[in-house]
Design a protein around this motif. Structure first.
Motif, mmCIF file in Angstrom:
data_model
loop_
_atom_site.group_PDB
_atom_site.id
_atom_site.type_symbol
_atom_site.label_atom_id
_atom_site.label_comp_id
_atom_site.label_asym_id
_atom_site.label_seq_id
_atom_site.Cartn_x
_atom_site.Cartn_y
_atom_site.Cartn_z
ATOM 1 N N ASP A 158 0.837 -1.199 0.000
ATOM 2 C CA ASP A 158 0.000 0.000 0.000
ATOM 3 C C ASP A 158 0.878 1.257 0.000
ATOM 4 O O ASP A 158 1.452 1.621 1.025
ATOM 5 N N LYS A 159 0.964 1.906 -1.122
ATOM 6 C CA LYS A 159 1.835 3.077 -1.248
ATOM 7 C C LYS A 159 1.287 4.312 -0.538
ATOM 8 O O LYS A 159 1.977 5.328 -0.440
ATOM 9 N N SER A 160 0.073 4.211 -0.025
ATOM 10 C CA SER A 160 -0.510 5.355 0.694
ATOM 11 C C SER A 160 -0.077 5.396 2.157
ATOM 12 O O SER A 160 -0.343 6.377 2.848
ATOM 13 N N ILE A 161 0.578 4.332 2.628
ATOM 14 C CA ILE A 161 1.026 4.320 4.020
ATOM 15 C C ILE A 161 2.542 4.478 4.075
ATOM 16 O O ILE A 161 3.253 4.158 3.130
ATOM 17 N N SER A 162 3.019 4.950 5.196
ATOM 18 C CA SER A 162 4.460 5.155 5.371
ATOM 19 C C SER A 162 5.129 3.851 5.780
ATOM 20 O O SER A 162 4.474 2.893 6.203
ATOM 21 N N GLU A 163 6.461 3.852 5.690
ATOM 22 C CA GLU A 163 7.228 2.687 6.127
ATOM 23 C C GLU A 163 6.989 2.410 7.609
ATOM 24 O O GLU A 163 6.864 1.269 8.033
ATOM 25 N N GLU A 164 6.920 3.481 8.409
ATOM 26 C CA GLU A 164 6.709 3.331 9.851
ATOM 27 C C GLU A 164 5.344 2.717 10.155
ATOM 28 O O GLU A 164 5.201 1.886 11.054
ATOM 29 N N THR A 165 4.322 3.128 9.397
ATOM 30 C CA THR A 165 2.987 2.576 9.593
ATOM 31 C C THR A 165 2.970 1.096 9.260
ATOM 32 O O THR A 165 2.361 0.288 9.983
ATOM 33 N N CYS A 166 3.635 0.730 8.186
ATOM 34 C CA CYS A 166 3.739 -0.678 7.798
ATOM 35 C C CYS A 166 4.361 -1.486 8.928
ATOM 36 O O CYS A 166 3.846 -2.541 9.322
ATOM 37 N N LEU A 167 5.452 -0.990 9.465
ATOM 38 C CA LEU A 167 6.127 -1.673 10.570
ATOM 39 C C LEU A 167 5.214 -1.795 11.785
ATOM 40 O O LEU A 167 5.092 -2.877 12.385
ATOM 41 N N ASN A 168 4.566 -0.714 12.154
ATOM 42 C CA ASN A 168 3.725 -0.706 13.350
ATOM 43 C C ASN A 168 2.523 -1.637 13.236
ATOM 44 O O ASN A 168 2.049 -2.185 14.245
ATOM 45 N N LYS A 169 2.027 -1.823 12.017
ATOM 46 C CA LYS A 169 0.911 -2.749 11.830
ATOM 47 C C LYS A 169 1.314 -4.154 12.260
ATOM 48 O O LYS A 169 0.540 -4.882 12.888
ATOM 49 N N VAL A 170 2.538 -4.534 11.915
ATOM 50 C CA VAL A 170 3.010 -5.873 12.272
ATOM 51 C C VAL A 170 3.333 -5.960 13.756
ATOM 52 O O VAL A 170 2.887 -6.881 14.461
ATOM 53 N N LEU A 171 4.095 -5.002 14.259
ATOM 54 C CA LEU A 171 4.527 -5.064 15.654
ATOM 55 C C LEU A 171 3.363 -4.998 16.633
ATOM 56 O O LEU A 171 3.435 -5.552 17.730
ATOM 57 N N SER A 172 2.294 -4.338 16.238
ATOM 58 C CA SER A 172 1.155 -4.184 17.155
ATOM 59 C C SER A 172 0.221 -5.392 17.158
ATOM 60 O O SER A 172 -0.607 -5.531 18.062
ATOM 61 N N LYS A 173 0.362 -6.285 16.159
ATOM 62 C CA LYS A 173 -0.627 -7.364 16.033
ATOM 63 C C LYS A 173 -0.041 -8.775 16.053
ATOM 64 O O LYS A 173 -0.742 -9.729 16.405
ATOM 65 N N ALA A 174 1.214 -8.947 15.668
ATOM 66 C CA ALA A 174 1.771 -10.299 15.570
ATOM 67 C C ALA A 174 2.075 -10.875 16.939
ATOM 68 O O ALA A 174 2.510 -10.165 17.850
ATOM 69 N N SER A 175 1.839 -12.183 17.085
ATOM 70 C CA SER A 175 2.094 -12.867 18.351
ATOM 71 C C SER A 175 2.387 -14.336 18.058
ATOM 72 O O SER A 175 2.546 -14.730 16.894
ATOM 73 N N ASN A 176 2.411 -15.155 19.099
ATOM 74 C CA ASN A 176 2.740 -16.570 18.932
ATOM 75 C C ASN A 176 1.886 -17.225 17.849
ATOM 76 O O ASN A 176 0.653 -17.177 17.904
ATOM 77 N N GLY A 177 2.538 -17.842 16.876
ATOM 78 C CA GLY A 177 1.833 -18.580 15.841
ATOM 79 C C GLY A 177 1.283 -17.752 14.708
ATOM 80 O O GLY A 177 0.625 -18.289 13.800
ATOM 81 N N SER A 178 1.541 -16.446 14.700
ATOM 82 C CA SER A 178 1.025 -15.584 13.624
ATOM 83 C C SER A 178 1.644 -15.943 12.275
ATOM 84 O O SER A 178 2.850 -16.172 12.171
ATOM 85 N N ILE A 179 0.804 -15.986 11.258
ATOM 86 C CA ILE A 179 1.257 -16.051 9.866
ATOM 87 C C ILE A 179 1.179 -14.624 9.332
ATOM 88 O O ILE A 179 0.103 -14.023 9.297
ATOM 89 N N LYS A 198 13.418 -4.670 10.813
ATOM 90 C CA LYS A 198 13.026 -4.269 12.169
ATOM 91 C C LYS A 198 12.120 -5.299 12.829
ATOM 92 O O LYS A 198 12.180 -5.510 14.042
ATOM 93 N N VAL A 199 11.287 -5.966 12.030
ATOM 94 C CA VAL A 199 10.462 -7.052 12.557
ATOM 95 C C VAL A 199 11.353 -8.204 13.025
ATOM 96 O O VAL A 199 11.176 -8.756 14.118
ATOM 97 N N LEU A 200 12.327 -8.551 12.211
ATOM 98 C CA LEU A 200 13.243 -9.632 12.575
ATOM 99 C C LEU A 200 14.034 -9.294 13.832
ATOM 100 O O LEU A 200 14.199 -10.131 14.727
ATOM 101 N N GLU A 201 14.505 -8.068 13.909
ATOM 102 C CA GLU A 201 15.280 -7.655 15.082
ATOM 103 C C GLU A 201 14.410 -7.615 16.337
ATOM 104 O O GLU A 201 14.803 -8.100 17.406
ATOM 105 N N TYR A 202 13.229 -7.046 16.224
ATOM 106 C CA TYR A 202 12.338 -6.877 17.370
ATOM 107 C C TYR A 202 11.956 -8.225 17.979
ATOM 108 O O TYR A 202 12.081 -8.429 19.209
ATOM 109 N N TYR A 203 11.481 -9.142 17.147
ATOM 110 C CA TYR A 203 11.023 -10.419 17.683
ATOM 111 C C TYR A 203 12.186 -11.334 18.068
ATOM 112 O O TYR A 203 12.060 -12.132 19.006
#
Length: 215
Positions: A158-179, A198-203
């Motif tokens: 989605d080119k309408s969202i920023s890189e930071e928003t893309c990252l935050n969508k994942v970090l705010s929702k992913a948990s054990n067993g998430s695809i 950043k997702v790889l580093e964070y988790y």
């Protein structure tokens, strides 16, 4: 603004129990998936990053792209990742006749089987755009395909969202067993290449491992 949620609601998962939305586990495990490749530069960049973090993933490949870039497809295999089918031309299930849709899947599966030289591997399938008719799904399930959907969408395309928003969508929702869905495509490159490291580093720092889907 998209009406598609970042995290798939439980009610949707219950409505379509024959699809795989996540992996039930109490372990700190996340399942990264990448759609639309193989793509020159983007896929190999992704493979290098995954290797750096000792992460395994699943790549849902477009048949036409496998034909164009067989050497990149082999790079995915040699790195130990699993492969999924994403149709030959990235067709939309809701707008495609069932017979034509199945032909797209079978054509791609034949290419995958030829390239892997292993016709007994589990057949994983993800419908492009997440759109598939019941008639199409029934045919694929009867043919022993596992229909893989998702728990978390990164919206990296989605080119309408920023890189930071893309990252935050994942970090705010992913948990054990998430695809989690990312895309190794040119369209998604800007957001994906910012968010994925950043997702790889964070988790990783939180003790998570990244595994390929082996169902």
């Amino acid at each position: 603004m998209s009406i598609v949620p970042v995290k798939t609601p439980l009610i949707v998962k219950k409505m379509f129990p024959n699809y795989i939305w996540d992996i039930a586990t109490s372990d700190k495990t996340i399942y990264l998936t990448f759609d639309d490749g193989p793509t020159p530069e983007i896929t190999n960049w992704t493979l290098d990053l995954l290797k750096k973090h000792q992460a395994q993933a699943t790549f849902f490949c477009i048949g036409n792209n496998i034909q164009k870039y067989p050497e990149i497809f082999q790079d995915i295999l040699e790195a130990g990742h699993t492969i999924g089918n994403h149709t030959f031309n990235h067709v939309k299930g809701w707008q495609t006749k069932t017979e034509d849709y199945i032909t797209e899947v079978l054509k791609t599966q034949a290419i995958i089987d030829s390239e892997t030289q292993n016709n007994t591997m589990t057949k994983l399938f993800r419908p492009p755009h997440g759109r598939i008719k019941n008639s199409q799904a029934k045919r694929l399930l009867a043919d022993q395909y596992k229909i893989i959907m998702w728990d978390v969408l990164s919206f990296d395309w989605d080119k309408s969202i920023s890189e930071e928003t893309c990252l935050n969508k994942v970090l705010s929702k992913a948990s054990n067993g998430s695809i989690i869905v990312f895309h190794d495509s040119l369209k998604a490159a800007k957001n994906m290449q910012y968010a994925l490291p950043k997702v790889l580093e964070y988790y990783s720092q939180k003790g998570y491992t990244f595994k390929a889907l082996n169902l």
